[in-house]
Each structure stands twice: as C-alpha cells, then as structure tokens.
Design a protein around this motif. Structure first.
Motif, PDB file in Angstrom:
ATOM      1  N   ALA A 106      -5.628  -0.227   2.845  1.00 23.45           N
ATOM      2  CA  ALA A 106      -5.367  -1.394   3.862  1.00 23.45           C
ATOM      3  C   ALA A 106      -6.210  -1.719   2.918  1.00 23.45           C
ATOM      4  O   ALA A 106      -7.790  -1.601   2.968  1.00 23.45           O
ATOM      5  N   PHE A 130       3.279   6.649  -6.032  1.00 23.25           N
ATOM      6  CA  PHE A 130       5.068   6.850  -4.939  1.00 23.25           C
ATOM      7  C   PHE A 130       5.524   6.139  -4.912  1.00 23.25           C
ATOM      8  O   PHE A 130       6.679   6.375  -5.322  1.00 23.25           O
ATOM      9  N   GLN A 145      -2.068   7.073   4.507  1.00 22.23           N
ATOM     10  CA  GLN A 145      -3.066   8.243   3.225  1.00 22.23           C
ATOM     11  C   GLN A 145      -2.163   8.146   2.405  1.00 22.23           C
ATOM     12  O   GLN A 145      -2.900   8.291   1.053  1.00 22.23           O
ATOM     13  N   LEU A 146      -1.100   8.936   2.283  1.00 19.97           N
ATOM     14  CA  LEU A 146      -0.264   9.106   1.032  1.00 19.97           C
ATOM     15  C   LEU A 146       0.400   8.021  -0.086  1.00 19.97           C
ATOM     16  O   LEU A 146       0.285   7.890  -1.207  1.00 19.97           O
ATOM     17  N   ALA A 147       0.912   7.028   0.014  1.00 18.57           N
ATOM     18  CA  ALA A 147       1.332   6.082  -0.195  1.00 18.57           C
ATOM     19  C   ALA A 147       0.347   5.041  -0.148  1.00 18.57           C
ATOM     20  O   ALA A 147       0.767   4.430  -1.657  1.00 18.57           O
ATOM     21  N   VAL A 148      -0.865   4.477   0.164  1.00 13.68           N
ATOM     22  CA  VAL A 148      -1.678   3.670  -0.316  1.00 13.68           C
ATOM     23  C   VAL A 148      -2.433   3.618   0.138  1.00 13.68           C
ATOM     24  O   VAL A 148      -3.969   2.820  -0.601  1.00 13.68           O
ATOM     25  N   ILE A 149      -3.200   4.801   0.969  1.00 13.58           N
ATOM     26  CA  ILE A 149      -4.829   5.571   1.188  1.00 13.58           C
ATOM     27  C   ILE A 149      -5.141   4.462   2.716  1.00 13.58           C
ATOM     28  O   ILE A 149      -5.579   4.925   3.200  1.00 13.58           O
ATOM     29  N   LEU A 197       3.627  13.730  -1.704  1.00 13.01           N
ATOM     30  CA  LEU A 197       4.414  12.801  -2.073  1.00 13.01           C
ATOM     31  C   LEU A 197       5.780  12.890  -2.416  1.00 13.01           C
ATOM     32  O   LEU A 197       6.624  12.537  -2.292  1.00 13.01           O
ATOM     33  N   VAL A 214      -0.651  -0.912  -5.348  1.00 15.19           N
ATOM     34  CA  VAL A 214      -1.656  -1.209  -4.648  1.00 15.19           C
ATOM     35  C   VAL A 214      -2.535   0.516  -4.588  1.00 15.19           C
ATOM     36  O   VAL A 214      -2.415   1.666  -4.269  1.00 15.19           O
ATOM     37  N   ARG A 267      -8.320  -1.419  -3.592  1.00 17.20           N
ATOM     38  CA  ARG A 267      -6.806  -1.502  -3.950  1.00 17.20           C
ATOM     39  C   ARG A 267      -5.347  -1.801  -5.051  1.00 17.20           C
ATOM     40  O   ARG A 267      -5.027  -2.498  -4.567  1.00 17.20           O
ATOM     41  N   GLU A 281      -2.192   5.472  -5.959  1.00 15.63           N
ATOM     42  CA  GLU A 281      -1.553   5.774  -5.265  1.00 15.63           C
ATOM     43  C   GLU A 281      -0.789   5.817  -4.978  1.00 15.63           C
ATOM     44  O   GLU A 281       0.911   6.515  -5.191  1.00 15.63           O
ATOM     45  N   GLU A 282       0.037   4.441  -4.830  1.00 19.02           N
ATOM     46  CA  GLU A 282       0.721   3.219  -4.103  1.00 19.02           C
ATOM     47  C   GLU A 282       1.882   3.324  -5.746  1.00 19.02           C
ATOM     48  O   GLU A 282       2.775   3.890  -5.712  1.00 19.02           O
ATOM     49  N   ALA A 289      -2.193  15.009  -3.009  1.00 23.67           N
ATOM     50  CA  ALA A 289      -1.296  14.289  -2.527  1.00 23.67           C
ATOM     51  C   ALA A 289       0.028  14.810  -3.520  1.00 23.67           C
ATOM     52  O   ALA A 289       1.027  14.439  -2.845  1.00 23.67           O
TER      53      ALA A 289
END
Lengths: 379, 379
Positions: free
Chosen positions: A258, B97, A252-256, B123, B90, B233, B93-94, B119
């Motif tokens: 795929a 991160f 959820q935090l890193a990429v939400i 994060l 991605v 993404r 968010e990514e 977030a």
C-alpha cells in the motif's frame, strides 16, 4: 479464426450505474449521489505529514504493511487478534478483491446481499466465482435475518459477504442475528467477509460485528469513510493467519505494498492523533442526518429507511413508479428536470428497485436544496 | 469431504527468493540485493506536496487517474498517443497485473524472458494464463534476439512480455531487434507488453522501445526507479484505447484509483519540475556504476555483463560453482560467511543459474565493501 484479444472474465463488466450517473451530471447539479464525505482529510494528519515527510524512508514497505501500522490496526480492531492477522491493502476495495482472489476457484459461489454495493458482484465474477444473492427485506428495514443466508448456502458456497452498516440501505445488523449467523457458519467450510467500512458512522447503538463469534471471518475496513481519506487508498483486512499469509503473497504480486505516505498517515490516525477532527466530523454527520430527515419529513411525504449508520438515506419511491420505467429512469429524469443527482436503487440489485439512495455526506445547503428539488419533482 | 478453503490459483505461489534472502539478512549485512535506489524522493516533490496538500481535494480521482496526469504521461512518452490511451495504476506491478487480468483466459500462453523478473511468472499464473519462457542468451550478452521469440510463439500465445533495460541482466535491447520483433508481431493476434520501468536509467545509447513500431503494444512505466519513489506506488500503462478502457473498468473494481497524493506528485515530477535532482541522481548512478566496475576489475577476476541500463551488475560465477549446490547456495554462503546480500541468478529462472545479481544503487561505501567481501569469498 481470430482469437478474442480480451479475457472472458471482463465480459459484462461495465461501469457502475453510480459512475454512469455522475458522468451525466454537470457541475451545476446538486449532488446527493456521493459515496464520500465532503469533509477534508483532518488537518492534524496533513500537518503530521508536512512536518515529517522529509525524514521518512519512502521506499517499499513490507508487503503486508509497516509492522507499526499492523500493530495499531490490531489494537484498534476491538478483536482478540495479533498484528500477524492484519494485511494492509490499497483501500477496502483491494482488500475485498484480494480475499476473493485467494479463496475462489471456478464453480465456487459467493453469497452477496441484494440490495448491496455493486462492486461485490463484479469482483466475484472477475475473481472467477459465481455471485448468488440473498435478500435483505423491506419488512425488516433491510436488516439481516440469518435465515435468509442459511437458506441460501449450498455445497458450492465458499464465501458469504455481509455489510453492516449497510450501503445503500443504512441498516445496522443486530448483534443477535450476527450471533445466530455465526453459530450456523461455524460448522460450514465457508469464509464470512464482514465489510465494516462504515463501522464508525452510526447514529444509534454501536454496530456489532460478526467477527468475535466466528473463527473463519475476515473483517474489512479502511481510513476512507471514517477519516475522509478516500483518495489515500488505505485499507486493511483482519483474519485467520493462513488466509492473511496468502493475501500477503498475493499483494506482493498485485501491488507490492500500500502507498507508504498513506500508511504513515494511517499510523498517525489510528493512534487517535486526529480524533478531535474525526469526532467533529462525526458530529457534523449527525447534524446533516437531522437536516436530511427534517427536510424529508417537512417537504415530502416520501417514506424512507431511518438511517442507523453510513451517510445514506434509502428513500422508498415504490408508490411513485407508475410514470417511470424504473428507479433508473426516475433518476435520469431527476437529473435532467431538477438537476439533482441521486442513485437509483436498482444500481444495487433488483432488491433495490423502487428506492433512491441519497447521500447526506453532502454539505447542508446541498442536502436542503436537493430534497427541495426532490419534493418539487414529486409534486 | 472438506472443501479446499483457498484458491488453486495461489498454489505454488511463494515469496520470491529476493524476498527470502532479505528476510534472512540482518542490519549488519552489506546489502547489494536492493531493487531500489538509495536516493530520497526529490525534495522539490516533497516541497510541492508540503506547500499544496491543504488545497488539494484528496477524495477519489477518476478511475483512470487525473486527466492532467494522463495528459503529461502521454506527452512524456515519446509516443504518438492521446491521454485516452493512458491508465494510471498502483505502480508498474499493478499495471502489469491489470493487463494480464483483462487479456488472459485459461489456456492462453504468455511468453516471458528467462532470466527475467520473477513476478512475471507468478502474475501470469494468478491471472489464469500459462507462462512459457523464451531464452535470453549469454552469447548475446543477454540482449534480445527476435528469433527466440518468433520460435516460441504458438497458436496459444496471447501475450509476449519484453523488458528493456532488463532486470536482472542490465542488457538494453537493440532498436534493430525490436523492429524485427514488431515486424513479426504485427501480423499476430498477440499483445506485446513492454516493461520499460528502467528506461531512463541507461549508460550508453538511449534505450529504444518496440512501441512505435507496433499497434498492439502496451508500455509500462512508473515513477519508482526514475524518481526514487518506489513506496509512492504510482505507475501507468499506455496502449490501444480498447485495452485501456477495459483496464480502467478493472481498476475501478480492484483498487478504485491510484493514490491521489502520489498522482499529484506524479504531475509535478513529469512536468520536469524535479528534473534537477533526477539528473543529479542519474549522474550519481553513473558514478556508482564506475565504482562497481572498477572494484570488480581491480579486486576480482570475475566476469560480468557490462551494464548498459538499470542499476544491476550480473556477475558470471559459472566457473565457481563446483563447491556450491547452485547460485542460491552460493548466495546463502555469501550471506552467512561474508554478511553480503546478493541475489542468486536462479531467482530469475533457470537461465539465470550461474550468475549473481549485485545492485549498484547502494551507497558507494556499500558497493566497495560488498565487492571486497565478494572478492574475499572467492579467494
């Protein structure tokens, strides 16, 4: 004093040798260094997408992936698991990264294979752990012997990483050894990560998995190799619910989530609706393997590990090393003198020194021409 | 002693309140909690994809993204940057991160806004840093005053995070304050991350960016909000080459590359080839904002922050709190009694307590019905 503006965790993290060699190659080279099949994504998948994309909701999916996709992944896994035990990820790489991020603390050790996929070591470091290598041995054709892992386990071991079918050696581990490993591991407070991205690419018996014999096991897989969908970035992991729930929070935090279009493609593919092309491609890989072995046997007197899975040929050049400063030096000369891209065994760790990895996922004319050049190089 | 099988970095990391409230909602609810527009991805983008996907190579892209995409991102940025200063990710968010992962060491502090996107705090913790909050103040309509950041900087500050247009307050920071912030920051060994994912969603003057005034600044943006492409993404960041190079290494390991189909869509979108629908959607957002403000003014006597950007209405309910145990309790009662989804201000930090976030990215009938229910609730 000026602060260091970058994180220590990135110190010593460099581009892989695989990437460096490709960066040095030009388009006129014959490329047997590739880590992906030359096939296109099955047209059935593309047609499905073209036909339906206007009707799809292309907003965020749930963090763990669409329930329908998790369901079909669980069903396809051959394991006795529910969809709650599946987390969909941005390819197998992000699955591996997520598992390490939610399990490792400083001081924790991760046992990784030597030779092995180079990202393992870097990912463990980035996630704050300490990589420790266990050997895969030539005398076993680089197949796993569980004793080598048993001997390597210490009180600091938090994770053990295994990979069968294996990149780069093309070995497939025996069910017997995996069972013995599981028997030992079941009593340890250790996670076993089983990287099975090449699981459907095999040439003899169907690869076994350690997962059915072990409760604290996480299986990683993806669409990439099986369906020639590397750029779609769709992978997953299957494991105990407590770990999966934590991974979902991390995701959820890193990429939400795929990518949604890839998830839709994944549902279609895993329901078997692109299996005709998948099977054709697998048959073609069998033929390419035959081509590669025939060319090696006819044109060279080099030894190699007979590939039982993946699409790699791990060629033994130990007795050709005297003129070279190692397998990397040999590779670079193959590149400059013969315009042939291969991957030096040392890219996979010291245990790979003395070998070259050739890919037979390349088109047959490239396989033939590449091995012709290899043969000329060693004449 | 049994080892803890999970990483300490995940302790205290929970689902966001936003997610929790949506999990409690059923399909019969009016949803003004959404963080994405109700529009579809522009059909021009879908048509482009349908027409061309068979011709695309859908294997891995370079780790930093396709050169053509990096080029068009650099051109579109309004900044004097080259494509080498762009890393495709991605989603935003990514991007965030990755920046935190390649900059933070234990002990490093990151200044984040309160109220702010939830977030951010998680994060920073996952990346090993310590989040420290700086206030956004009601008396400034939650716009930034640079002194609040200046006062919060300590020798441990490694990163300062700003977000304009702002989620959840809908404030847009003034160019003057951003320039003053840059003037101070330029002398610090500190990274400024400017989260600009709502940059094209504004209703008064065009939002300014701190980036032109600051050398150690990283701008984050994505396709998600501007083109209604949250599930695709695709995001990016733009920053100094040394940081970007490190991020590319990190991305190679964490995700390999952003999804290739989304990158192709991004090239098309950022070349302006879907701008007709984008502009129509932005106009529609203007109309929805008018609808929301009209309903609020006509049917309620609640105060709110006039939204200058984003698609959020930050409603001041401080003088209605006596019957409730906080904004979360109020939200849960709105959900159970009125079947209305809103987000409690406290989801964005203590600085958001006493407010509700309503989204006017919902379809107009939902906006009207939602505010009707809100009005009834407070009668």
């Amino acid at each position: 004093m000026k602060k260091n503006l970058f994180s220590q965790r990135m110190e010593g993290i460099e581009k892989t040798l695989i990437r460096e060699i490709h960066d040095k190659a030009d388009p006129s080279c014959v490329d047997l260094g590739l880590g992906q099949p030359s096939f296109s994504t099955p047209s059935a998948i593309l047609n499905h997408l073209k036909k339906n994309i206007n009707d799809w909701n292309l907003g965020y999916s749930p963090n763990a992936g669409f329930p329908e996709l998790r369901e079909v992944i669980a069903e396809n896994s051959g394991l006795d698991v529910s969809s709650e035990q599946v987390c969909v990820t941005v390819g197998a790489e992000e699955a591996l990264f997520s598992i390490l991020m939610v399990t490792l603390d400083p001081g924790d050790e991760v046992l990784i294979p030597d030779p092995g996929f180079p990202a393992y070591e870097s990912l463990v470091k980035i996630a704050g752990g300490t990589p420790r290598k266990y050997p895969l041995r030539r005398e076993n054709n680089f197949s796993l012997t569980h004793e080598d892992i048993v001997k390597a386990v210490t009180p600091e071991t938090k994770v053990v990483l295994i990979n069968s079918p294996n990149n780069p050696t093309a070995a497939v581990y025996s069910q017997q050894e995996l069972k013995k490993l599981a028997g030992f591991m079941e009593d340890q407070d250790v996670w076993v990560i089983s990287d099975e991205v090449y699981r459907e690419l095999y040439y003899e018996e169907k690869p076994a998995s350690v997962a059915p014999y072990l409760s604290r096991c996480v299986v990683i897989n993806s669409l990439s190799k099986t369906f020639s969908m590397t750029g779609w970035r769709l992978g997953w992991c299957i494991g105990p619910s407590d770990l999966i729930q934590l991974m979902v929070k991390f995701n959820q935090l890193a990429v939400i989530c795929a990518p949604v279009v890839s998830q839709k493609a994944g549902i279609f593919a895993l329901k078997g609706l692109a299996d005709k092309e998948k099977e054709e491609n697998l048959k073609e890989l069998h033929r390419r393997r035959e081509t590669a072995l025939r060319c090696m046997d006819e044109w060279t007197d080099l030894d190699y590990i007979t590939p039982r899975g993946t699409f790699y040929l791990f060629v033994d050049v130990r007795d050709r090393m005297e003129k070279y400063g190692g397998s990397l030096d040999m590779c670079l000369k193959l590149l400059s003198e013969e315009k042939l891209v291969t991957i030096p065994g040392v890219a996979f760790g010291r245990g790979g020194e003395g070998y070259l990895r050739l890919s037979f996922a390349a088109p047959p004319p490239s396989i033939e021409e590449g091995i012709r050049r290899l043969s000329r190089f060693f004449k």
